[in-house]
Scaffold this active site. Sequence first.
Site, mmCIF file in Angstrom:
data_model
loop_
_atom_site.group_PDB
_atom_site.id
_atom_site.type_symbol
_atom_site.label_atom_id
_atom_site.label_comp_id
_atom_site.label_asym_id
_atom_site.label_seq_id
_atom_site.Cartn_x
_atom_site.Cartn_y
_atom_site.Cartn_z
ATOM 1 N N PHE A 156 25.601 -43.327 3.845
ATOM 2 C CA PHE A 156 26.106 -42.120 3.203
ATOM 3 C C PHE A 156 25.402 -40.859 3.695
ATOM 4 C CE2 PHE A 156 26.854 -39.373 -0.618
ATOM 5 C CZ PHE A 156 28.238 -39.342 -0.508
ATOM 6 N N TYR A 157 24.112 -40.972 4.004
ATOM 7 C CA TYR A 157 23.398 -39.815 4.558
ATOM 8 C C TYR A 157 24.124 -39.293 5.797
ATOM 9 C CZ TYR A 157 19.976 -37.494 7.581
ATOM 10 O OH TYR A 157 19.341 -36.620 8.432
ATOM 11 N N ALA A 158 24.435 -40.190 6.722
ATOM 12 C CA ALA A 158 25.127 -39.793 7.944
ATOM 13 C C ALA A 158 26.507 -39.222 7.642
ATOM 14 C CB ALA A 158 25.242 -40.990 8.881
ATOM 15 N N THR A 160 27.399 -37.483 5.035
ATOM 16 C CA THR A 160 27.282 -36.107 4.560
ATOM 17 C C THR A 160 26.965 -35.143 5.702
ATOM 18 O OG1 THR A 160 24.926 -36.333 3.969
ATOM 19 C CG2 THR A 160 26.558 -36.819 2.252
ATOM 20 N N LYS A 161 26.198 -35.601 6.684
ATOM 21 C CA LYS A 161 25.891 -34.731 7.826
ATOM 22 C C LYS A 161 27.097 -34.579 8.749
ATOM 23 C CE LYS A 161 22.510 -33.020 8.023
ATOM 24 N NZ LYS A 161 22.095 -31.776 7.312
#
Length: 340
Positions: A156-158, A160-161
Amino acid sequence: MKILVTGNAGFIGFHTAKRLLERGDSVVGFDSVNDYYDVSIKEARLKILEETAARTGSEYTFIRANLADQQAVDDCFEGHDIGRVINLAAQAGVRYSLENPRSYVESNVIAFTNLLEACRHHEVEHLTYASTSSVYGANTKMPFSEHEGANHPLQFYAATKKANEMMAHSYSNLFGLPTTGLRFFTVYGPWGRPDMALFKFTKNILEDKPIPVFNHGNHTRDFTYVEDIVEGVIRASDDIAQPNPNWHSDKPDPATSNAPFRLFNIGNNNPVKLSAYIEAIEDALGKKAKKEMLPLQPGDVPDTYADSTELEKAVGYKPNTPVQEGVARFIEWYRGFYGV
């Protein structure tokens, strides 16, 4: 003109703000100083920025606020003549995104929306922002190129980026806002984050505790020294994004556009095995690690490898600090900061 550096109490933001102050720029720092990791490190970084501004005579203002607070962002832009923005504030961390995904929405999506709106309404000349090599996700063609699609993030981090990149493009297209996204590859160095491998490994080795070695040390990372990252960030910020006259929708290039939008990798262009990285830490410490071999973790990619050709062509620079040298500098800082 002032340069707004968001996340200036953070690892990369601190180094970037410090370099800008040292070259004589007027800097406005913006950071919530949250407790995702040890706040004392963030406060120590902020103190050094104040000292740097006093030593160099550069103008420096710090705003302690959350980018997700729209009013705080609007007040910042209305109270200062912001010419350029370097957005390095984010909720980082691959594994933490499995535990607390909502914090990534607040810090990486809502906050970025507030920043885009402020840049739009105050006619900022250039927005430069941090993305991540993690956006390449399921891609396996090496080295990773900005000209290849990156549509399958593995955590999920990726995601959002990747969303930040698409959001930036929409503002570049709709409002002519020049934007440059920078995909960082495994940044390390002095004043690093305590949740990152180099920090954890160093601490555990010195305390005779085992270190977790995921994927049995077989995966590779394009480890990039923080000062190299900062050089790329500032050069990219100084070089304002322009539309690509050769861009065509029949064969769309994901890295550029007919709007003033572009993406660059910033990586060392030299992948290193995790096992070799650990050896560099052992060599710098003069002490062997106790290793706990573990499988690859959910969301982790086996390998990263940056093609930094486009960054070099655009701004005449590419990272080049060897891992052994960068790790030794971190160890020197760690021993001094913690007195060990």
